[in-house]
Design an enzyme around this catalytic site. Structure first.
Site, PDB file in Angstrom:
ATOM      1  N   GLU A 152       0.831  -1.210   0.000  1.00 44.28           N
ATOM      2  CA  GLU A 152       0.000   0.000   0.000  1.00 44.28           C
ATOM      3  C   GLU A 152       0.866   1.260   0.000  1.00 44.28           C
ATOM      4  OE1 GLU A 152      -2.951  -0.439  -0.668  1.00 44.28           O
ATOM      5  OE2 GLU A 152      -3.676  -2.280   0.261  1.00 44.28           O
ATOM      6  N   HIS A 159      -2.746   1.625   8.606  1.00 43.61           N
ATOM      7  CA  HIS A 159      -3.794   0.858   7.922  1.00 43.61           C
ATOM      8  C   HIS A 159      -4.035  -0.432   8.699  1.00 43.61           C
ATOM      9  CE1 HIS A 159      -6.065  -1.384   4.986  1.00 43.61           C
ATOM     10  NE2 HIS A 159      -5.093  -2.251   4.773  1.00 43.61           N
ATOM     11  N   HIS A 182      -7.107  -3.849   9.278  1.00 47.27           N
ATOM     12  CA  HIS A 182      -8.352  -4.490   8.847  1.00 47.27           C
ATOM     13  C   HIS A 182      -9.293  -4.548  10.052  1.00 47.27           C
ATOM     14  CE1 HIS A 182      -6.267  -6.667   5.220  1.00 47.27           C
ATOM     15  NE2 HIS A 182      -6.170  -5.351   5.179  1.00 47.27           N
ATOM     16  N   HIS A 239     -12.696  -3.671   3.001  1.00 45.31           N
ATOM     17  CA  HIS A 239     -11.262  -3.946   3.136  1.00 45.31           C
ATOM     18  C   HIS A 239     -10.709  -3.539   4.503  1.00 45.31           C
ATOM     19  CE1 HIS A 239      -6.930  -3.505   1.336  1.00 45.31           C
ATOM     20  NE2 HIS A 239      -6.910  -3.807   2.616  1.00 45.31           N
TER      21      HIS A 239
HETATM   22  P1  13P Z   1       1.283  -5.567   3.065  1.00 48.04           P
HETATM   23  O1  13P Z   1       1.745  -6.843   3.761  1.00 48.04           O
HETATM   24  O2  13P Z   1       1.885  -5.419   1.712  1.00 48.04           O
HETATM   25  O3  13P Z   1       1.512  -4.363   3.947  1.00 48.04           O
HETATM   26  O4  13P Z   1      -0.269  -5.697   2.804  1.00 48.04           O
HETATM   27  C1  13P Z   1      -1.171  -5.784   3.861  1.00 48.04           C
HETATM   28  C2  13P Z   1      -2.463  -5.130   3.568  1.00 48.04           C
HETATM   29  O5  13P Z   1      -3.251  -4.962   4.475  1.00 48.04           O
HETATM   30  C3  13P Z   1      -2.771  -4.707   2.185  1.00 48.04           C
HETATM   31  O6  13P Z   1      -3.917  -3.931   2.129  1.00 48.04           O
HETATM   32 ZN    ZN Z   2      -5.225  -4.137   3.827  1.00 48.30          ZN
END
Ligand code: 13P
Ligand code: ZN
Length: 291
Positions: free
Chosen positions: A133, A156, A158, A228
């Protein structure tokens, strides 16, 4: 991006032995641990970036320009000469929590913002590559620089509870998702008064999602990527995490009521207005307000 570079400088160099960076590593360990425990970082999910340019003086920064550069598909001119600490792609937050410095890399942006290079973990080798990302992290970091913001961190994760909300058609607008989140708990409007931005589903890891995120971020300090996850900005990683935590709490309350077969009432508009007014009057005289 996967080939090794014969770096002229690596992270074992003394200029990386700074107390400020040690504190940052402690913060990363703590927050990575929380992300894993919350269930917001399955497998390699989640990533973060931090503008650490200010930790290095001009002379130290001169070293960074000596590396070979990888071109970027979009230029980020406001990031010229910036040094960003970025989580490695494919790394697990549960591993990051144990040994952060092994799972992060430093990315240095060239003088036009059109290319970057990675400072490796071991001499002559780049074992850790930046998150997939990267485009979104760079776009947000550039926006923060342009705003002259004190916020230097992008996170970021989830966040399960918020992802679940975006599976429901009723909450796929900024207005709808924010009314729901603000209504579930007084702290949400208090600490996230500008609400979240809603970004309709876009392919992860692309310039496309980065641009959509910038358009949707506006004055928000967090956005939700449909189906996401979330991105939050903050002065520290803990700050960004707190924003996601507060939002997740609201979503959780909503789903708890629904699981019990009940429709939550939500705070009334009058109650929400009262909190906003209370917040404004207190924040004029006190550094922080809480309920
Ligand atoms: P990365 O391991 O590349 O950081 O990806 C994790 C992720 O949450 C992608 O949206
Ligand atoms: Zn992600």
């Amino acid at each position: 991006m996967t080939r090794n570079l014969n770096n002229l400088l690596d992270r074992s160099n003394d200029i990386f032995k700074k107390t400020e960076l040690e504190f940052v590593m402690n913060d990363i360990a703590e927050i990575a641990h929380y992300l894993w425990n919350r269930g917001w970082a399955e497998r390699n999910a989640g990533n973060f970036s931090m503008d650490v340019t200010g930790f290095f003086n001009e002379k130290e920064r001169e070293h960074f320009s000596l590396y070979p550069f990888f071109p970027l598909t979009i230029a980020y001119p406001s990031l010229a000469h910036k040094l960003l600490l970025i989580s490695g792609t494919g790394t697990r937050m549960r591993d990051v929590a144990k040994n952060p410095s092994e799972y992060i890399c430093y990315v240095y942006i060239n003088d036009s913002g059109s290319a970057f290079h990675i400072i490796g973990t071991t001499p002559g080798e780049n074992t850790v590559k930046p998150t997939s990302e990267l485009a979104t992290h760079l776009a947000i970091q550039q926006m923060l620089v342009q705003r002259n913001s004190s916020e230097k961190v992008v996170l970021h994760a989830h966040v399960t509870e918020l992802i679940a909300l975006t599976q429901l058609s009723a909450f796929k607008t900024e207005m709808a998702i924010n009314s729901l989140l603000w209504g579930m708990h007084p702290e949400t409007i208090l600490f996230v008064p500008d609400g979240v931005g809603f970004i309709p589903y876009t392919l992860p890891g692309t310039d496309h999602i980065a641009m959509a995120t910038i358009r949707g971020l506006g004055k928000h300090k967090a956005i939700v990527w449909e189906k996401h996850g979330c991105m939050a900005i903050g002065n520290t990683l803990a700050d960004a995490f707190d924003t996601l935590d507060i939002l997740a709490k609201s979503a959780k309350i909503y789903f708890m009521c629904k699981s019990a077969g009940l429709d939550p009432e939500g705070l009334t508009q009058g109650q929400l207005n009262e909190i906003r007014c209370f917040h404004h009057s207190v924040s004029d005289t006190e550094p922080a307000a809480g309920i």
